[in-house]
Design an enzyme around this catalytic site. Structure first.
Site, PDB file in Angstrom:
ATOM      1  NE  ARG A  89       0.941  -2.032  -9.961  1.00 48.46           N
ATOM      2  CZ  ARG A  89       1.176  -0.756 -10.280  1.00 48.46           C
ATOM      3  NH1 ARG A  89       2.096  -0.449 -11.159  1.00 48.46           N
ATOM      4  NH2 ARG A  89       0.489   0.217  -9.704  1.00 48.46           N
ATOM      5  CE1 TYR A  90       1.390  -7.059  -8.295  1.00 55.86           C
ATOM      6  CE2 TYR A  90      -0.141  -5.319  -7.716  1.00 55.86           C
ATOM      7  CZ  TYR A  90       1.125  -5.841  -7.686  1.00 55.86           C
ATOM      8  OH  TYR A  90       2.134  -5.155  -7.059  1.00 55.86           O
ATOM      9  NE  ARG A  93      -3.416  -7.498  -5.762  1.00 54.78           N
ATOM     10  CZ  ARG A  93      -2.635  -8.506  -6.108  1.00 54.78           C
ATOM     11  NH1 ARG A  93      -3.125  -9.560  -6.757  1.00 54.78           N
ATOM     12  NH2 ARG A  93      -1.337  -8.461  -5.864  1.00 54.78           N
ATOM     13  CB  CYS A 102      -4.954  13.641  -0.172  1.00 51.24           C
ATOM     14  SG  CYS A 102      -4.454  12.462  -1.435  1.00 51.24           S
ATOM     15  CB  CYS A 106       2.210  12.027   2.435  1.00 50.31           C
ATOM     16  SG  CYS A 106       0.645  11.464   3.146  1.00 50.31           S
ATOM     17  CB  CYS A 109       2.579  11.547  -2.073  1.00 53.37           C
ATOM     18  SG  CYS A 109       1.316  10.726  -3.053  1.00 53.37           S
ATOM     19  NE  ARG A 111      -1.242   5.870  -7.424  1.00 50.21           N
ATOM     20  CZ  ARG A 111      -1.838   4.985  -6.623  1.00 50.21           C
ATOM     21  NH1 ARG A 111      -2.529   5.406  -5.588  1.00 50.21           N
ATOM     22  NH2 ARG A 111      -1.752   3.699  -6.876  1.00 50.21           N
ATOM     23  CG  ASP A 272       7.213   3.917  -3.996  1.00 49.72           C
ATOM     24  OD1 ASP A 272       7.710   2.815  -4.283  1.00 49.72           O
ATOM     25  OD2 ASP A 272       6.092   4.047  -3.465  1.00 49.72           O
ATOM     26  CG  ASP A 309       4.990  -0.742  -5.801  1.00 50.25           C
ATOM     27  OD1 ASP A 309       4.809  -1.391  -6.845  1.00 50.25           O
ATOM     28  OD2 ASP A 309       4.099  -0.464  -4.992  1.00 50.25           O
ATOM     29  CE  LYS A 316       1.776  -3.663  -3.052  1.00 51.80           C
ATOM     30  NZ  LYS A 316       1.302  -2.726  -4.029  1.00 51.80           N
TER      31      LYS A 316
HETATM   32  S1  SF4 Z   1       0.378   9.084   0.264  1.00 53.51           S
HETATM   33 FE1  SF4 Z   1      -0.272  10.407  -1.433  1.00 53.51          FE
HETATM   34  S2  SF4 Z   1      -2.281   9.602  -2.056  1.00 53.51           S
HETATM   35 FE2  SF4 Z   1      -1.861   8.827   0.023  1.00 53.51          FE
HETATM   36  S3  SF4 Z   1      -2.798  10.327   1.423  1.00 53.51           S
HETATM   37 FE3  SF4 Z   1      -0.638  10.887   1.199  1.00 53.51          FE
HETATM   38  S4  SF4 Z   1      -0.675  12.397  -0.482  1.00 53.51           S
HETATM   39 FE4  SF4 Z   1      -2.623  11.311  -0.602  1.00 53.51          FE
END
Ligand code: SF4
Length: 352
Positions: A89-90, A93, A102, A106, A109, A111, A272, A309, A316
């Site tokens: 994206r940048y 990097r 994971c 979360c 999340c 993603r 997000d 973001d 960002k």
């Molecule tokens: S934010 Fe998403 S990618 Fe990061 S640890 Fe939690 S579930 Fe996994």
């Protein structure tokens, strides 16, 4: 509880959600992966319906409420993915996404549509080779960020091989690892795993995802200390979440606890627009007010940059608050600057 809970039934049977919610939580789990590891489960007060650890990791029927502005790929990774596993994206990097797995999932999340054991985006050996070829072919890539999923769920052997390959690319000068493992499963951070992350002449930065001071248990602090003692600079990324860290007290305690663990607060992310996460998002004004409170009360070491973001893959941007206001001036620049307690001052000062 000795092992990670992965299903709605297990979550209910262990008393982390009412049994009558089981059918709704099974619908949530059908779309979004669930994992509640013992280290985080032990922090949850099952009698507190507002527990800030449970809000982050225990699935909720509120996740079935999708809002029209929410997006499957809220930060636009796909628009910047030239080959599988790479997000460029940048200019200087890239992200290298090694695994969709994971240690904990979360509930907010960004993603969440891409992570989980049933997502078909694990990087095969051939795809990893292609991703490394892409990095080799782009001499402008100064930094490689291992992310996922969580790269630290991989074995020390696999991580060592990736780090060695990056070490052998001259123009890559810095490797950064984004992880929640030291918090979610601190026992994984063995001396062997820590050694696997070190490369000879390049720094490995570790950016940890932590949102509440209670996540920094003695075991998590020891895991972080092993990395810091091995010479790895530690950073923190936190997400602003309603009912978790959206008060000056909770955010201040978090920032201080991080610094006490030798972890420099780096970004405070505005949550997000991930699907089914509206109950955990705040307004931007909440974040700006919190940042003012931090600036007024805590050491400069405890100040993250509050960022958004921008949906659509635009990257960002810092979103304030701003402490400066331009004034009309004849033949020169004149501004009003706000100090840490809200006082306003002209710069340059008048009559000096
Ligand atoms: S934010 Fe998403 S990618 Fe990061 S640890 Fe939690 S579930 Fe996994």
């Amino acid at each position: 509880m000795k092992s990670t809970l992965h299903t709605a039934a297990q979550i209910c049977e262990h008393g982390f959600a009412p049994l009558e919610n089981r059918a709704a939580l099974e619908s949530v789990a059908a779309s979004y992966a669930v994992a509640l590891p013992p280290a985080l489960a032990a922090l949850i007060d099952r009698d507190d319906p507002h527990d800030p650890i449970a809000r982050q990791f225990v699935p909720s029927e509120a996740e079935l409420d999708r809002q029209p502005q929410e997006l499957v790929d809220p930060i636009g990774d796909d628009a910047h993915s030239p080959v599988k596993g790479i997000v460029h994206r940048y200019p200087d990097r890239v992200l290298l996404k090694l695994t969709p797995i994971c240690a904990v999932y979360c509930r907010f999340c960004f993603r969440r549509e891409m992570v989980g054991p049933d997502k078909a985006n694990a990087l095969s050996a051939a795809a990893l080779a292609t991703a490394l070829d892409y990095i080799r072919a782009h001499s402008e890539i100064w930094e490689v960020i291992l992310t996922g999923g969580d790269p630290l769920v991989l074995s020390a052997r696999r991580l060592r091989a990736v780090m060695k390959a990056l070490d052998n690319i001259d123009h890559v000068k810095v490797v950064r690892i984004h992880t929640r493992v030291p918090i979610a499963d601190p026992a994984r951070m063995t001396p062997e795993l820590v050694r696997a992350l070190k490369i000879k002449a390049k720094p490995t930065y570790v950016a940890m995802h932590v949102n509440h001071a209670r996540e920094l248990t003695p075991a998590a602090r020891a895991a972080c200390a092993r990395m810091a003692d091995a010479g790895m600079p530690l950073l923190a990324q936190s997400v602003l979440l309603a009912g978790v860290n959206d008060t000056p007290e909770a955010m201040g305690d978090l920032m201080r606890a991080l610094v006490e663990c030798r972890i420099k607060p780096y970004y405070l992310h505005h949550a997000d627009l991930a699907p089914g996460t509206g109950h955990l998002r705040t307004g931007i004004a909440t974040g700006q007010n919190l940042m003012r409170e931090l600036r007024g009360r805590l050491s400069g070491l405890c100040q993250p940059t509050y960022v958004l973001d921008i949906p659509g893959g635009h990257g960002k941007s810092p979103i304030g608050p701003s402490y400066i206001e331009r004034m009309a001036a004849n033949g020169g620049e004149r501004v009003v600057v706000e100090d840490f307690s809200g006082g306003r001052h002209q710069y340059p000062p008048q009559n000096i």
